[in-house]
Design a protein around this motif. Structure first.
Motif, PDB file in Angstrom:
ATOM      1  N   ILE A  49     -16.402   0.590 -64.950  1.00 52.98           N
ATOM      2  CA  ILE A  49     -14.951   0.423 -65.020  1.00 52.98           C
ATOM      3  C   ILE A  49     -14.577  -0.100 -66.401  1.00 52.98           C
ATOM      4  O   ILE A  49     -15.095  -1.109 -66.857  1.00 52.98           O
ATOM      5  CB  ILE A  49     -14.455  -0.548 -63.932  1.00 52.98           C
ATOM      6  N   ASP A  50     -13.671   0.616 -67.055  1.00 55.25           N
ATOM      7  CA  ASP A  50     -13.213   0.241 -68.395  1.00 55.25           C
ATOM      8  C   ASP A  50     -11.850  -0.434 -68.287  1.00 55.25           C
ATOM      9  O   ASP A  50     -10.830   0.231 -68.162  1.00 55.25           O
ATOM     10  CB  ASP A  50     -13.141   1.503 -69.279  1.00 55.25           C
ATOM     11  N   CYS A  51     -11.859  -1.773 -68.308  1.00 55.39           N
ATOM     12  CA  CYS A  51     -10.603  -2.523 -68.283  1.00 55.39           C
ATOM     13  C   CYS A  51     -10.127  -2.768 -69.712  1.00 55.39           C
ATOM     14  O   CYS A  51     -10.945  -2.947 -70.617  1.00 55.39           O
ATOM     15  CB  CYS A  51     -10.792  -3.856 -67.577  1.00 55.39           C
ATOM     16  N   ASP A  52      -8.832  -2.767 -69.895  1.00 55.77           N
ATOM     17  CA  ASP A  52      -8.248  -2.998 -71.221  1.00 55.77           C
ATOM     18  C   ASP A  52      -7.256  -4.151 -71.155  1.00 55.77           C
ATOM     19  O   ASP A  52      -6.303  -4.115 -70.375  1.00 55.77           O
ATOM     20  CB  ASP A  52      -7.519  -1.736 -71.705  1.00 55.77           C
ATOM     21  N   ALA A  53      -7.494  -5.172 -71.993  1.00 57.67           N
ATOM     22  CA  ALA A  53      -6.569  -6.298 -72.103  1.00 57.67           C
ATOM     23  C   ALA A  53      -5.561  -6.008 -73.206  1.00 57.67           C
ATOM     24  O   ALA A  53      -5.901  -5.404 -74.226  1.00 57.67           O
ATOM     25  CB  ALA A  53      -7.344  -7.578 -72.424  1.00 57.67           C
TER      26      ALA A  53
END
Length: 199
Positions: A49-53
């Motif tokens: 899973i690629d989360c982006d802040a």
């Protein structure tokens, strides 16, 4: 000593820390392990899973004044240079912060009332992913000068089915800066779509 916050709690940042002008906002998360029952037993796996802040610099009306006031993986530095993104972490694996946002509070333009921190899952619709597949998400604030953790907020709600998290915010209050632990969730499959809600 770091202060542990609960959802909705607001705490002073600069008043109790004289001279504090540069902070790091660290965000972290880990993919939750999934189980699949098969013919030869249960197989455990961890989804990629690629989360982006991201950080949204908002005015007193809660709106983005300019497009460059959105700081994220495709716009790493605000137009005025006061907010800088560390860069994209594609997996969330390992200990410590997955992504960091550096803020020079003294350089934040006077028309910016608050800086909102959000997390999205990249390509969540095609990958069929949501925040129910994430565990141990948190936001923390550090003193950039010495690396001391000032506060931490662990997100413990169930965010299954949600594709965006509004984690927290740093905001002005009578000439000082404070932090608000928000922990709200919503639907926005990309940061640009979330940012449109603030235009």
């Amino acid at each position: 000593m770091s202060i542990s916050l609960v959802k909705g709690q607001k705490i002073d940042l600069t008043k109790g820390n004289p001279g504090l002008s540069k902070i790091i906002v660290g965000l972290g998360w880990d993919p939750a392990e999934t189980e699949k029952k098969g013919l030869f037993g249960t197989k455990r796996s961890t989804p990629n899973i690629d989360c982006d802040a991201s950080a949204l610099m908002l005015d007193a009306n809660g709106k983005l004044a300019k497009q460059t006031d959105l700081v994220c993986f495709h716009n790493k530095t605000s137009g005025d240079g006061s907010v800088v993104h560390s860069g994209d972490n594609l997996t969330g694996e390992g200990d410590g912060d997955d992504e960091q946002i550096f803020i020079d509070l003294a350089r934040v333009p006077s028309n910016v009332d608050k800086i909102l921190f959000v997390v999205n899952i990249y390509d969540c619709v095609n990958r069929k992913q949501d925040f129910g597949m994430i565990k141990a998400a948190y936001i923390r604030t550090l003193n950039q000068a010495n690396g001391q953790e000032l506060l931490r907020y662990n997100l413990s709600d169930n965010y299954a089915g949600k594709t965006a998290l509004i984690v927290g915010e740093v905001y002005r209050n009578g000439g000082e800066w404070k932090f608000n632990a928000i922990g709200e969730s919503g639907h926005a499959p990309h940061i640009d779509l979330l940012a449109k809600q603030y235009q």
